[in-house]
Design a protein around this motif. Structure first.
Motif, PDB file in Angstrom:
ATOM      1  N   PRO A   9       0.840  -1.192   0.000  1.00  0.00           N
ATOM      2  CA  PRO A   9       0.000   0.000   0.000  1.00  0.00           C
ATOM      3  C   PRO A   9       0.885   1.255   0.000  1.00  0.00           C
ATOM      4  CG  PRO A   9      -0.710  -1.534   1.709  1.00  0.00           C
ATOM      5  CD  PRO A   9       0.594  -2.045   1.177  1.00  0.00           C
ATOM      6  N   GLY A  10       0.506   2.251  -0.793  1.00  0.00           N
ATOM      7  CA  GLY A  10       1.202   3.532  -0.721  1.00  0.00           C
ATOM      8  C   GLY A  10       2.517   3.629  -1.471  1.00  0.00           C
ATOM      9  N   SER A  11       2.843   2.642  -2.299  1.00  0.00           N
ATOM     10  CA  SER A  11       4.077   2.729  -3.092  1.00  0.00           C
ATOM     11  C   SER A  11       3.910   3.654  -4.283  1.00  0.00           C
ATOM     12  CB  SER A  11       4.468   1.342  -3.624  1.00  0.00           C
ATOM     13  OG  SER A  11       4.716   0.469  -2.568  1.00  0.00           O
ATOM     14  N   GLY A  12       2.653   3.923  -4.640  1.00  0.00           N
ATOM     15  CA  GLY A  12       2.401   4.859  -5.734  1.00  0.00           C
ATOM     16  C   GLY A  12       1.864   4.217  -7.005  1.00  0.00           C
ATOM     17  N   LYS A  13       1.183   3.076  -6.905  1.00  0.00           N
ATOM     18  CA  LYS A  13       0.616   2.419  -8.085  1.00  0.00           C
ATOM     19  C   LYS A  13      -0.341   3.353  -8.822  1.00  0.00           C
ATOM     20  CE  LYS A  13      -1.150  -1.111  -5.777  1.00  0.00           C
ATOM     21  NZ  LYS A  13      -0.563  -0.712  -4.479  1.00  0.00           N
TER      22      LYS A  13
END
Lengths: 215, 215
Positions: free
Chosen positions: A39-43
């Motif tokens: 979550p939150g890696s920037g997909k």
């Protein structure tokens, strides 16, 4: 019946549907990619930059996987591309049937690139084939350079690694050379791009490469 | 037997072992906390700062859960506290039996605070009671303020939220007020601390509060 047997049966059933989805992609001449990460890696941010890059040049369709909410689909809808939101209701990964059942939404639109954004989870989605041509794993610099070693299955099963948030390198404790070395230790065949969604560094290189893979 | 029945049986079996672990914690007067988050949110860095804070004042024991590798246990071992590494071999969460079976490693050490660092995963560990007193969810500013809404189960099942990497706020697209509002929407009872492991902001406040919870 043991739990391992049940799990194997779930995966076998999934693989069967993934095969059907893969046949359908080929028939439609649609390149499908499966984007996975924590979550939150920037997909979703990468997806936004990709839609800006491809704009009208390539017809893109999107399947958004989320545990809850349609926040990501709302973000993507602004780009005026067909998007299907799959809410898994607590399930930690997408399965092939979600993708296969969504395909009718793209009927008659001659989509050339289907981007599937998986649930944010660096563990479970690695086991589930969605019929995609290949998996794209996103890892951001803020997560640390040791993650390929700690979560190897995802990096082993992906063909492309997008190292995101490289604009934050001056502020975080992350050595990109070590991250790349760790990723290639787990999977020497990984194709790697370094990106920033803030200053769009690397987006053209990644999208240009992807465009060449279209069928 | 359906998959749902199997899952329920797995959870029931886990709850049974969690009860035994909880009894054992009470007998040993050991406060056990279960730290959960996405990969790379900074669980291990927070743990390091906590060990520096408690130093010799509180006897701390650590259980490190990882999918693969003992990199985190190696980091913690430098602090000269008893640490047990649990490698789940691909499993996406810790289960109570891993914790219960690890307790003998702490025999005779009069541990007052047991810190369990779960596998990095914001979805699956929410369902598994490890016998802990409460769950602590870590969310870093780099992950974005929408995450409590997108992964609500974890925030609903936690008692404490640690917002980490607040030193990076000037460089990332994250509104801490929105993050807090979203977290409290999902779980109004959450106790929230804002931390930076880089400049140790908030560490004393969080550890001071935790020390008051010791039994």
């Amino acid at each position: 019946m043991s739990i391992i047997t049940i799990e194997r049966k779930v995966l076998e059933k999934n693989d069967e549907v993934a095969r059907k989805a893969r046949e359908e992609f080929a028939k439609r001449r649609m390149l499908a990619i499966n984007i996975v990460s924590s979550p939150g890696s920037g997909k979703t941010s990468i997806l936004e930059r990709m839609l800006e890059y491809f704009n009208d040049a390539v017809a893109v369709g999107v399947i958004e996987g989320d545990v809850q909410t349609d926040l990501d689909a709302q973000r993507i809808a602004k780009y005026d591309v067909p998007v299907v939101q799959v809410v898994t209701n607590g399930m930690c990964h997408l399965e092939a049937k979600f993708v296969y059942d969504s395909l009718s939404a793209f009927d008659g639109k001659d989509i050339r690139l289907l981007i599937i954004e998986n649930v944010g989870n660096l563990v479970c989605p690695s086991n589930y084939d969605l019929g995609e041509e290949f998996k794209v794993v996103v890892l951001s610099t803020t997560e640390g350079d040791d993650k390929p070693l700690k979560y190897p299955a995802m990096f082993r099963n992906a063909s492309v690694l997008l190292i995101n948030k490289i604009d934050l390198l001056p502020y975080v404790n992350c050595n990109v050379d070590s991250m790349i070395k760790n990723a290639l230790t787990v999977n020497p065949k990984l194709k790697i791009f370094q990106l920033s969604c803030t200053n769009v560094q690397g987006i053209a290189e990644w999208c240009g490469w992807l465009e060449k893979q279209l069928i």
